[in-house]
Structures are given as C-alpha cells and as structure tokens.
Scaffold this motif. Structure first.
Motif, mmCIF file in Angstrom:
data_model
loop_
_atom_site.group_PDB
_atom_site.id
_atom_site.type_symbol
_atom_site.label_atom_id
_atom_site.label_comp_id
_atom_site.label_asym_id
_atom_site.label_seq_id
_atom_site.Cartn_x
_atom_site.Cartn_y
_atom_site.Cartn_z
ATOM 1 N N GLU A 251 0.980 -1.190 0.047
ATOM 2 C CA GLU A 251 -0.138 -0.069 -0.063
ATOM 3 C C GLU A 251 0.749 1.342 0.066
ATOM 4 O O GLU A 251 0.544 2.244 -0.598
ATOM 5 N N ASN A 254 2.240 1.753 -3.437
ATOM 6 C CA ASN A 254 1.281 1.837 -4.639
ATOM 7 C C ASN A 254 0.708 3.513 -4.126
ATOM 8 O O ASN A 254 0.772 4.457 -5.061
ATOM 9 N N GLY A 402 -8.256 -9.390 -8.147
ATOM 10 C CA GLY A 402 -9.058 -8.354 -8.527
ATOM 11 C C GLY A 402 -8.293 -6.947 -7.833
ATOM 12 O O GLY A 402 -8.134 -6.252 -8.822
ATOM 13 N N LYS A 403 -8.084 -6.862 -6.724
ATOM 14 C CA LYS A 403 -7.346 -5.647 -5.849
ATOM 15 C C LYS A 403 -5.876 -5.367 -6.789
ATOM 16 O O LYS A 403 -5.272 -4.454 -7.056
ATOM 17 N N ARG A 404 -5.366 -6.395 -7.130
ATOM 18 C CA ARG A 404 -3.925 -6.357 -7.728
ATOM 19 C C ARG A 404 -3.870 -5.752 -8.991
ATOM 20 O O ARG A 404 -2.687 -5.361 -9.298
ATOM 21 N N TRP A 406 -5.019 -2.885 -9.653
ATOM 22 C CA TRP A 406 -4.374 -1.555 -9.304
ATOM 23 C C TRP A 406 -2.833 -1.530 -8.847
ATOM 24 O O TRP A 406 -2.656 -0.248 -8.510
ATOM 25 N N SER A 407 -2.161 -2.362 -8.746
ATOM 26 C CA SER A 407 -0.768 -2.361 -7.938
ATOM 27 C C SER A 407 0.124 -2.164 -8.956
ATOM 28 O O SER A 407 0.087 -2.873 -10.042
#
Length: 488
Positions: A251, A254, A402-404, A406-407
C-alpha cells in the motif's frame, strides 16, 4: 563597494531562507547547508547586515566557456509572498511582483552595479537548498476553467516558470525520503534527471527582450527526457521495495507511486500546454487553445482509440475482436462534446481497449467464437457528466487477484529486475515478462486511473469471473469542476 553590497544582498537572501527553513519539519539538514553558505558569503565582509526590503531576484549562468559562474542580482520587492497562495488565480499571479525572475545579464553596463559572479559549485548548493525549501511549499492546483481563461502564451509561460520548479522539487523530495534510495540505480537516475530539469528551468531566460524561444526549448527538453520516467519509477520502486529492510507495505509503494506520477501528469500538462500554445516563431505549435479542445468529441476519440488498439491486437496476436459503440444522452444540447484534453482521454481509452481486446482474443477458441464475443462501448452524458463503459466477455478477473490490477507491483515492470521493449513473446531468456506495445509494463490501469482522477474523474472496474469485465469512466463536463488533484 559594489562587491561588498552584492555580498550583503546575497547573504540577506540566504538568511531569509534560514529563517523560513527553521519553521519546517525538514529544516534541520537544509538549515546546516544554508548556514554554511551564509558563513561563506559573510567571510569577506564582517560588517554585512540585513537590508530591509531587499530580496534575491535572479540566478543566471554567466556565458563563460572556461569559468562557469552565476550573476546574482538584487532589487527591492514589495511582494508579500514569494509563492502563490492556494486559491490565487493566474490573474492574481500576473499582478504579483515575483521575488525570483530569471533575466539575462553579462555583468556589463548598468546591470554590472547589481551583479557579482558566484562560483558554479556555490550555485549547485544554492539550488539544492532552494529545491529542498521549495518542496515544502503547497503545489498550486489549476482548473480547466483557468486554463481556458488564460490563453496568452507569455502568461502561461510565466505561471509555469513559477510553478514547475515546485513540482519538480516535490518529486525530488519524495525520492530523497526513501531510505536507501541511493542504492537503486533507477531512483538515482530519476533524481539526477529531476535535478537537471530543476536547474534548467530555474536558469533559463524568459523576458520581453529574448521572448520565449529559450524557455520553449527547455520545455521541449524536459518533455523529451521525461518520456521514460514511468518505467524507470516503477522498476526503481520495485527494486527498492524488494531490497528494503523497512516495514513498508504494498500500500505504501502504490500510494507513493500514485502521488509521484500524479505530480508528473500535472507537470507534463503544463509543459505540453505551453509548447502547443506558444507561437511557431518561438518553437511552439501556435494552437490558440493549447492542448485543450473546447469541443472535445468523446465518441470520435473512442473510435480512434478502438481502431488503434485493434491494429495493435492484430499486429501482436494476428486477430482482433469486433466492437460496437452506442451513445445515449439526457437533456444535453451537445451530448458528447465538452472542454477536455483529448490526449489524456485517448490515453485512457487506448489502455482500456488494449486490455479488453487482448483478453477477448486470448479467451476465444476460434474466429467464430471471437465474433461471438463483441466488445461493447457505451458513451452516455448529461449536462454535468459524461460516462464511458467498456464491456467484454473475456472471462473476467478472478476475485483473488481483483485488487492487484491497481498495483504497480503486479505486471511486467514489477515482475523482475529489468524491463525490455519487445515484439511478441511472453518472456525473455531469463523468464522475465517482456513489456510489449500491447501489454505494456502492466501498469496501464493504475496510470489510466490517475489520468482520470487528474481533472476530477473516476475509473471503476467491475469483474464477473467466468463472464467478463465492465470498466466505467466518469468525467465532469463543466470546466469549473475539472480541477487538478495533486499530492497533498
């Protein structure tokens, strides 16, 4: 006497810096640097004292090929603030008497009475000290309304000349805040590039006598040399994160890259706008509205971006999916046209189409199956907002990853220690994913989201595993609501 007066004025400038820096959280290390410079300036003039109202105005490289130095000039200035305050408009900036304005001078004639040569090594220390101080200033956000209201090249250049050094200095400061950044070659290279850009922008001449030619040339140089900064920044942060002994999380990385690239987007916007707005005689393109299109046709841009992504898909994969564009409007006289930056919207849409087209082709078993999976594009708007939805039937994205998406640490650039631009293939000889024109570095979605956020928009992705993915882009159509969102 002239030399002594100039030394007093230079010392006064540095003394003001010291007083300001002692009030900042980052002032300790910079304070020692400024104090040493102060002592050096006073070394030959023990009677130096503070002169009220006198501030430093100019830093200019002296045109000597054998002995580079600086001509420091001073003048009395009635300005109440060195930098624009948050909320000040460009008109307010135009009326302000700026403390530092870069002008030309050769140390002869009338100007010789106000100048004294400063060694180049001292200039570097002064610029480093100034950059550290400037980085603590709040970056001035610009709205689309202000851009449309200020289309004179000299006024835009004046604002950029004041604002761009702050944005460069903030990015330098962000790199310096990373423990052990000196051990990462990509971060060192990024910091070195930023340092040179800061110096070039601060020392370039821009006044009525020389016009904007030199300034536009520097803007082009900054733009050209900054083209590879995305890959350099992502790869550098991946290496720093992998080798760091700190407790920083994904986090943190990012968020750091979001802030870093958001300021880069804002800086590029100012630079591009100035180049496109400037006259052809000054080295610009002479476009009356700069990079802004007051009647930006959203449907046309989507069509152009889809055709480009389709051509890439055919070149890389040998085939491409079919697509359709639908439109819808609610109570809007010009439903899909408003003031925006076409290049930014085109970048976002190309990235979205590349992802959908590539996934659709790879999901399809044959040509008949490919034709049965059309990519549907919807453009809808009202009097306040415009929405664009891209829907595919490429199987979607598993919930656990799914969240990855945006990484920055998930993709070709974050997968290993080197990134190469290749044509075809998935990996190089070391098993490292290769960045291709179609797949890129794997950071297209987070960078696209930043471009959407930059002027107040949003980018939302909804995936339905086993079925497909919907990506929605929402943009404000009112110029007053299109305001830069930068690092706080």
């Amino acid at each position: 006497a002239i030399l002594a007066q100039a030394q007093v004025n230079l010392a006064t400038f540095i003394a003001a810096r010291i007083r300001a820096l002692t009030r900042t959280m980052r002032g300790r290390a910079v304070f020692r640097s400024a104090r040493n410079l102060f002592q050096q300036c006073h070394r030959h003039d023990a009677s130096a004292r503070y002169l009220p109202g006198t501030t430093a105005e100019c830093l200019e490289r002296r045109p000597w090929s054998c002995a580079p130095s600086v001509l420091f000039t001073t003048r009395r200035c009635s300005s109440h603030s060195k930098w624009l305050r948050p909320g000040d408009s460009m008109d307010a900036m135009d009326r302000m008497a700026t403390d530092q304005r870069l002008v030309t001078g050769d140390g002869k004639g009338a100007d010789a009475e106000r100048m004294v040569p400063v060694p180049d090594s001292l200039l570097e220390q002064l610029l480093q000290t100034e950059a550290a101080y400037v980085a603590s200033s709040q970056v001035r956000a610009v709205s689309m309304h202000e851009i449309l209201d200020t289309m004179q090249a000299h006024r835009v250049a004046k604002f950029i000349h004041m604002e761009l050094p702050k944005r460069i200095a903030v990015r330098m400061s962000m790199i310096e805040s990373l423990v052990g950044w000196q051990m990462v070659p990509e971060l060192v290279q990024s910091h070195e590039n930023l340092s040179w850009w800061y110096r070039d922008v601060r020392l370039v001449r821009r006044n009525r006598e020389v016009g904007l030619k030199e300034f536009i040339a520097v803007m082009k140089k900054v733009k050209r040399q900054g083209d590879g900064m995305v890959g350099l920044g992502v790869l550098g942060m991946h290496k720093w994160y992998s080798s760091s002994n700190t407790d920083h999380t994904h986090e943190f990385v990012n968020k750091w890259l979001d802030d870093y690239f958001m300021i880069r987007i804002g800086s590029n916007m100012l630079v591009d706008h100035c180049i496109v707005l400037a006259s052809v005689e000054d080295g610009g393109l002479g476009h009356p509205t700069g990079i802004v299109n007051t009647n930006c046709d959203i449907v046309r841009i989507c069509e152009q971006a889809a055709q480009y992504a389709k051509a890439l898909c055919e070149a890389q994969l040998g085939r491409s999916p079919v697509y359709s564009i639908e439109t819808s409007a609610w109570d809007s006289p010009a439903p899909h046209e408003f003031s925006y930056i076409p290049s930014y919207l085109r970048y976002i849409m190309v990235e979205l189409f590349k992802n959908s087209f590539k996934a659709t082709v790879e999901r399809s078993t044959d040509d008949a199956n490919l034709r049965a999976r059309p990519v549907r594009i919807l453009v809808s708007s009202d009097s306040m907002h415009c929405g664009i939805r891209v829907s595919d039937q490429a199987g979607g994205i598993p919930f656990d990853v799914g969240k990855r998406i945006w990484s920055y640490l998930y993709g070709a650039a974050g997968a290993a220690g080197s990134v190469k631009l290749g044509r075809g293939g998935e990996n190089n000889s070391d098993g490292v994913p290769i960045a291709t024109p179609l797949a890129g570095w794997g950071v297209g979605l987070p960078i696209s989201r930043l471009h959407a956020r930059y002027l107040g928009g949003t980018l939302i992705l909804c995936s339905y595993p086993g079925m497909g993915t919907d990506v929605s882009l929402f943009l404000p159509t009112i110029s007053r609501n299109q305001v830069e969102v930068l690092k706080k």
